[in-house]
Motif scaffolding. Structure first.
Motif, short mmCIF file in Angstrom:
data_model
loop_
_atom_site.label_atom_id
_atom_site.label_comp_id
_atom_site.label_asym_id
_atom_site.label_seq_id
_atom_site.Cartn_x
_atom_site.Cartn_y
_atom_site.Cartn_z
N GLY A 65 0.89 -1.29 -0.02
CA GLY A 65 -0.09 0.08 -0.07
C GLY A 65 0.79 1.36 -0.02
N LEU A 66 2.09 1.16 0.58
CA LEU A 66 2.71 2.40 0.63
C LEU A 66 3.04 3.08 -0.47
N ARG A 67 2.69 4.53 -0.45
CA ARG A 67 3.13 5.26 -1.83
C ARG A 67 4.38 6.15 -1.49
N LYS A 68 4.41 6.67 -0.03
CA LYS A 68 5.23 7.89 0.20
C LYS A 68 6.09 7.52 1.35
N LEU A 69 7.12 7.52 1.47
CA LEU A 69 8.01 7.16 2.51
C LEU A 69 9.11 8.05 2.72
N THR A 70 9.20 8.53 4.10
CA THR A 70 10.33 9.76 4.27
C THR A 70 10.81 9.42 5.64
N PHE A 71 12.00 9.65 5.55
CA PHE A 71 13.06 9.68 6.92
C PHE A 71 13.58 10.99 7.09
N GLU A 72 13.20 11.84 8.12
CA GLU A 72 13.79 12.80 8.16
C GLU A 72 14.89 12.85 9.34
N ALA A 73 16.07 13.19 9.19
CA ALA A 73 17.04 12.90 10.04
C ALA A 73 18.30 13.90 9.92
N GLY A 74 19.09 14.09 11.13
CA GLY A 74 20.37 14.72 10.95
C GLY A 74 21.43 13.74 10.55
N GLY A 75 20.94 12.49 10.79
CA GLY A 75 21.88 11.41 10.30
C GLY A 75 21.12 10.06 10.25
N LEU A 76 21.06 9.46 9.11
CA LEU A 76 20.31 8.45 8.81
C LEU A 76 21.08 7.02 8.86
N ARG A 121 12.93 -3.32 -6.62
CA ARG A 121 12.04 -3.35 -5.44
C ARG A 121 11.21 -2.32 -5.40
N LEU A 122 11.33 -1.16 -6.23
CA LEU A 122 10.77 0.01 -6.37
C LEU A 122 10.09 0.29 -7.76
N PRO A 123 9.17 -0.54 -8.26
CA PRO A 123 9.26 -0.22 -9.66
C PRO A 123 8.21 0.91 -10.03
N SER A 124 7.39 1.45 -9.00
CA SER A 124 6.82 2.56 -9.19
C SER A 124 7.20 3.63 -8.96
N LEU A 125 8.61 3.82 -8.54
CA LEU A 125 9.13 5.29 -8.00
C LEU A 125 9.11 6.35 -9.01
N THR A 126 8.76 7.51 -8.84
CA THR A 126 8.88 8.70 -9.58
C THR A 126 9.86 9.68 -8.81
N TYR A 127 9.98 9.68 -7.37
CA TYR A 127 10.68 10.86 -6.96
C TYR A 127 11.47 10.30 -5.94
N LEU A 128 12.99 10.61 -5.86
CA LEU A 128 13.87 9.99 -5.13
C LEU A 128 14.62 11.09 -4.57
N GLY A 129 14.58 11.24 -3.43
CA GLY A 129 15.23 12.26 -2.60
C GLY A 129 16.20 11.67 -1.39
N LEU A 130 17.67 12.01 -1.94
CA LEU A 130 18.76 11.58 -1.03
C LEU A 130 19.28 12.91 -0.53
N ALA A 147 16.52 6.47 -14.39
CA ALA A 147 15.73 6.50 -15.93
C ALA A 147 14.21 6.65 -15.58
N ARG A 148 13.78 5.99 -14.45
CA ARG A 148 12.36 6.00 -14.25
C ARG A 148 11.64 7.29 -13.59
N LEU A 149 12.72 7.97 -13.07
CA LEU A 149 12.29 9.04 -12.13
C LEU A 149 11.82 10.37 -12.84
N THR A 150 10.77 11.01 -12.39
CA THR A 150 10.43 12.56 -13.09
C THR A 150 11.15 13.57 -12.29
N GLU A 151 11.47 13.30 -10.70
CA GLU A 151 12.22 14.21 -9.91
C GLU A 151 13.13 13.52 -9.06
N LEU A 175 13.69 14.10 -16.52
CA LEU A 175 13.40 14.90 -15.56
C LEU A 175 12.67 15.68 -15.56
N LEU A 176 11.36 16.13 -14.55
CA LEU A 176 10.70 17.21 -14.60
C LEU A 176 11.36 18.20 -13.67
N LYS A 177 12.11 17.62 -12.55
CA LYS A 177 12.82 18.58 -11.75
C LYS A 177 13.82 17.89 -11.32
#
Length: 308
Positions: free
Chosen positions: A145-156, A201-210, A230-234, A259-261
């Motif tokens: 079900g998960l569509r958006k996953l975010t980990f906010e950290a000063g150090g992951l 394992r991430l076939p639907s991913l369109t945004y990747l934030g590192l 190649a699959r990303l839009t952002e 990419l769009l962005k």
């Protein structure tokens, strides 16, 4: 950058603080926020969460925000209460664990726990945001079900990065990791990103934030040839210490004009390389964010936007 204010929207919904007696015309149209106003802790958080779950309309709640649970710097959130309430929250699709400002607790001090049982208890969860990573745990799992996953950290921590990459998340469209700095537990290397960059394992991913990465240049070099791109839009490498080295690697790697962005804001890229980014990508239609530029010559003063 510091996190000095609470969010006002979450999962596209306005945030409403829950205190006893709080009501909304439509319980599904707001994101309910629970917190203990006493930073040193007490029973307020637990009492408010119990009261919210006991409301006759709790089965209509779609978004829940866990603010300060009191003593967030030395105790994990009572996730067991959320898990126990799963049957009473069948509509829950969005959860934020640790929506806490720096005045309440520095991001690197926020205690967490094992979030794996939360994902297992809520198979319909679509949005999960976790702020803070002290004692954070995640075991690889499959979640459809998960569509958006975010980990906010000063150090992951590296083990969290690896665990994310080892999860099967077929519906995930948005993955955001604040890698941070080794000074605050961000010990992940590019090797720890391997499964994410392959993307099988991430076939639907369109945004990747590192994001917020002390190792931004190394990450950029790895992305230059990563299959996932190649699959990303952002693609988002903002908040870190990206320099000419990383930016040049991106330009020399695989084409990015699909990419769009490309978000690089808060960086240490020189004017000539910024000009190249705008010429080669911006003029091709990519929205390139190069705002908040630091001095590329002052190597010793480079810093990630969010650390302690």
């Amino acid at each position: 950058m510091t996190i000095n204010s609470h969010i006002t929207t979450f999962a596209g919904l306005p945030v409403l603080e829950y205190v006893d007696g709080a009501r909304a015309d439509d319980p599904a149209a707001v994101a309910w926020r629970i917190e203990d106003p006493d930073y040193d802790g007490g029973d307020v958080f637990r009492a408010r969460l119990a009261a919210l779950v006991a409301e006759p309309w709790a089965d209509r709640i779609t978004a829940l925000i866990l603010g300060s649970w009191g003593s967030t710097y030395d105790s994990a959130p009572p996730l067991e209460l959320v898990i126990e309430a799963a049957a009473k929250l069948p509509a829950l699709t969005a959860l934020f664990i640790g929506e806490i400002t720096f005045e309440e607790c520095e991001i690197s001090w926020i205690q967490q726990g094992d979030i794996t049982p939360v994902l297992e208890a809520f198979p319909k969860l679509e949005v999960l945001t976790v702020r803070g990573t002290e004692d954070l745990q995640l075991k690889p799992l499959r979640h459809t079900g998960l569509r958006k996953l975010t980990f906010e950290a000063g150090g992951l921590p590296a083990e969290i990065v690896r665990a994310v990459g080892e999860c099967d998340l077929p519906a995930l469209q948005h993955l955001e990791l604040w890698l941070g700095t080794d000074n605050y537990g961000g010990d992940a290397t590019v090797d720890d990103l391997t499964h994410i960059l392959i993307g099988s394992r991430l076939p639907s991913l369109t945004y990747l934030g590192l994001r917020d990465a002390e190792i931004a240049d190394l990450v950029a070099a790895a992305l230059a040839g990563a299959p996932i791109v190649a699959r990303l839009t952002e693609l988002d490498l903002s908040l870190g210490i990206l320099s000419d080295v990383g930016a040049s690697a991106l330009l020399a790697g695989q084409p990015l004009i699909h990419l769009l962005k490309l978000d690089l804001h808060h960086h240490y890229i020189s004017e000539p390389v910024m000009d190249r980014l705008n010429a080669e990508l911006g003029e091709a239609g990519v929205a390139v964010d190069l705002s908040d530029a630091g001095d590329p010559e002052d190597v010793d003063e480079r810093y990630v936007a969010v650390a302690e």
